[in-house]
Design an enzyme around this catalytic site. Structure first.
Site, PDB file in Angstrom:
ATOM      1  CE1 TYR A 104      -4.213   0.779  -0.521  1.00 20.86           C
ATOM      2  CE2 TYR A 104      -4.341  -1.431   0.364  1.00 20.86           C
ATOM      3  CZ  TYR A 104      -4.916  -0.397  -0.340  1.00 20.86           C
ATOM      4  OH  TYR A 104      -6.159  -0.534  -0.877  1.00 20.86           O
TER       5      TYR A 104
ATOM      6  CD  GLU B 250      -4.817   5.154   0.299  1.00 18.52           C
ATOM      7  OE1 GLU B 250      -4.765   5.870   1.312  1.00 18.52           O
ATOM      8  OE2 GLU B 250      -5.794   4.443   0.016  1.00 18.52           O
TER       9      GLU B 250
ATOM     10  CG  ASP C 236      -7.507   8.988 -24.901  1.00 17.55           C
ATOM     11  OD1 ASP C 236      -6.466   8.308 -24.825  1.00 17.55           O
ATOM     12  OD2 ASP C 236      -8.641   8.549 -24.610  1.00 17.55           O
TER      13      ASP C 236
ATOM     14  CB  THR D 137      -3.569   2.429 -22.669  1.00 15.52           C
ATOM     15  OG1 THR D 137      -3.206   2.439 -24.052  1.00 15.52           O
ATOM     16  CG2 THR D 137      -5.045   2.763 -22.530  1.00 15.52           C
TER      17      THR D 137
ATOM     18  CE  LYS E 199      -5.975   0.599 -25.667  1.00 17.21           C
ATOM     19  NZ  LYS E 199      -7.043   1.585 -25.862  1.00 17.21           N
TER      20      LYS E 199
ATOM     21  NE  ARG F 131      -5.238  -5.476 -20.000  1.00 14.75           N
ATOM     22  CZ  ARG F 131      -5.781  -5.092 -21.166  1.00 14.75           C
ATOM     23  NH1 ARG F 131      -6.703  -4.162 -21.189  1.00 14.75           N
ATOM     24  NH2 ARG F 131      -5.416  -5.647 -22.288  1.00 14.75           N
TER      25      ARG F 131
HETATM   26  C1  LIG Z   1      -8.152   1.901 -25.042  1.00 14.16           C
HETATM   27  C2  LIG Z   1      -8.552   3.309 -24.921  1.00 14.16           C
HETATM   28  C3  LIG Z   1      -8.941   3.850 -23.673  1.00 14.16           C
HETATM   29  C4  LIG Z   1      -9.239   3.013 -22.464  1.00 14.16           C
HETATM   30  O1  LIG Z   1      -8.216   2.266 -21.990  1.00 14.16           O
HETATM   31  P1  LIG Z   1      -8.538   1.102 -20.921  1.00 14.16           P
HETATM   32  O2  LIG Z   1      -7.182   0.760 -20.413  1.00 14.16           O
HETATM   33  O3  LIG Z   1      -9.202   0.009 -21.687  1.00 14.16           O
HETATM   34  O4  LIG Z   1      -9.409   1.668 -19.883  1.00 14.16           O
HETATM   35  C5  LIG Z   1      -9.187   5.211 -23.607  1.00 14.16           C
HETATM   36  N1  LIG Z   1      -9.070   5.994 -24.686  1.00 14.16           N
HETATM   37  C6  LIG Z   1      -8.740   5.502 -25.909  1.00 14.16           C
HETATM   38  C7  LIG Z   1      -8.628   6.418 -27.048  1.00 14.16           C
HETATM   39  C8  LIG Z   1      -8.477   4.135 -26.059  1.00 14.16           C
HETATM   40  O5  LIG Z   1      -8.162   3.668 -27.261  1.00 14.16           O
END
Ligand SMILES: *Cc1c(COP(=O)(O)O)cnc(C)c1O
Length: 424
Positions: free
Chosen positions: A60, A62, A206, A232, A235, A241
């Site tokens: 933990y 925080e 994003d 993320t 990917k 993850r």
């Molecule tokens: C995959 C994705 C997310 C979400 O990611 P998670 O790890 O699945 O919550 C957010 N924004 C975009 C553009 C994505 O492609």
């Protein structure tokens, strides 16, 4: 295994819980045995997986390094500091928060940092390539915030920048968001920056899908233009993850407070250590070569499918993914996905811009090259993959026992056998 490391003991797991051990082996067998073309997936390294399977999961912590609400954080502080240093260096960012648990939780924190409930955000619409968390009605983002959406131009199928500008001037959003999950082309960050400045908005990118290509310097970075970039790490980037946020020094405190304590509790220290490992991997020449190859492969695959009559939207791709219109071959996205699945090819149906079919059926497929490139495949293999997809889509069957499914699957097995994922 090193005597002093405790974790990732598969024999012990097999002895105690053979059911779950079988699932783990079954999943490894699945990903080794077929073609993985889901554009949001990748195969992270054994080093990343080792950090994930460590005792750091127990701790933990925080708060932030040096400012924790728990004792005993000296070791995990080192991991988080390394992750932050490597992340800011990798992206040339002023500040990084490596605690978000996923892309969606990173986004939740960005909303928390900049918007109060009811305030307005301008983002790309989901059916045109955006994301659930960009203001759709089923997500917190659309329930709690006023989302206005732009889309792609009917002819170019690329972002309709005129529409973005007119919606921004009309609705004066507090935040303008660029990025999505099915955008094959580069985004004009300079345009968005200028527009945000004009109306006094925060510019948020994003970069969940393409941040790996930015890390490998295969495409331009949003970091010099955006106030905040969320992403993320699992990917194209190929880490655990999870998620992360980089931002300018001006917004550092707001982002940190929004991640913890506003949206999250204790950070996942095993995942943060794995992110540190991944950021180190991303700074290597081998990773830059990987990122460049991902794009070259995506172009080759999109080109091959296009020549066979499965048209790439926007005419191609600049990134790791392409979106294909199946109307020319008269097959739905749903059927194409099922036929490919039966033939050992994993991909997903996807709405295409101005799709006449409902999302559950869809008129398109989305393919990405992050996994196959990690396996070592190149452009020649992408042309084979294009032919196999075309065969499965146009002549295949959803039944894995169908003769066509079997024949294509044999070719898939041969191909992935020459480029094994997680070689033994
Ligand atoms: C995959 C994705 C997310 C979400 O990611 P998670 O790890 O699945 O919550 C957010 N924004 C975009 C553009 C994505 O492609």
């Amino acid at each position: 295994m090193s005597e002093t490391f405790y974790g990732s003991d598969f024999d012990a797991l097999t002895a105690f819980d053979p059911d779950i051990a079988e699932v783990l082996l079954g999943e490894l067998g699945r990903l080794r045995g077929g073609l993985q073309l889901i554009a949001s997936e990748n195969f992270s390294s054994p080093e990343v997986l080792t950090a994930l399977g460590s005792t750091l999961s127990n701790k933990y912590a925080e708060g932030y390094p040096g400012r924790r609400y728990y004792g005993g954080c000296a070791e995990v502080d080192k991991a988080e500091n390394l992750a932050i240093e490597r992340c800011t260096a990798l992206f040339g960012a002023e500040h990084a928060n490596v605690q978000p648990l996923s892309g969606a939780s990173a986004n939740l924190a960005v909303y928390g940092a900049f918007l109060k409930p009811g305030e307005t955000i301008l983002a790309m619409s989901l059916p045109h390539g955006g994301h659930l968390t960009h203001g759709t009605k089923v997500s917190f983002s659309g329930k709690w915030f006023n989302a206005v959406h732009y889309g792609v131009h009917a002819e170019t199928e690329d972002i309709d920048y005129d529409q973005v500008a007119s919606l921004a001037r009309e609705h004066r959003p507090k935040v303008i968001l660029a990025g999505g999950s099915a955008i094959p082309r580069l985004i004009d960050f300079e345009f968005f920056r200028a527009l945000a400045d004009e109306i006094g908005a925060i510019f948020w990118v994003d970069a969940a899908h393409f941040i790996g290509l930015v890390a490998g310097k295969a495409i331009p970075s949003p970091v010099p233009y955006a106030d905040v970039v969320s992403f993320t790490t699992h990917k194209v980037l190929r880490g655990p993850r999870s998620g992360a946020i980089v931002c300018t020094a001006e917004h550092a405190a707001a982002i940190d407070k929004a991640v913890f304590p506003m949206m999250q509790g204790g950070p996942q220290m095993h995942s943060i250590a794995a992110k540190a490992v991944n950021f180190k991997e991303c700074a290597t020449p081998a990773y830059a070569a990987y990122a460049a190859q991902v794009v070259a492969n995506a172009r080759a695959l999109a080109g091959s499918l296009g020549e066979l009559g499965i048209r790439p939207t926007t005419g191609g791709t600049d990134t790791h993914l392409s979106l294909h219109d199946l109307q020319g071959v008269g097959v739905t996205g749903k059927d194409a996905e099922a036929r490919c699945d039966a033939a050992g090819i994993t991909l997903n149906k996807n709405a295409i811009p101005y799709d006449p079919a409902p999302p559950s059926v869809a008129s398109g497929i989305r393919v990405g090259t992050a996994c196959v490139t990690t396996q070592g495949m190149g452009e020649a293999e992408m042309r084979t993959v294009g032919r196999l997809i075309h065969e499965a889509v146009t002549t295949g069957d959803a039944d894995p026992e169908h003769e066509v499914s079997r024949r294509i699957r044999a070719e898939v097995t041969d191909l992935v056998g020459r480029f094994p994922a997680y070689p033994r």
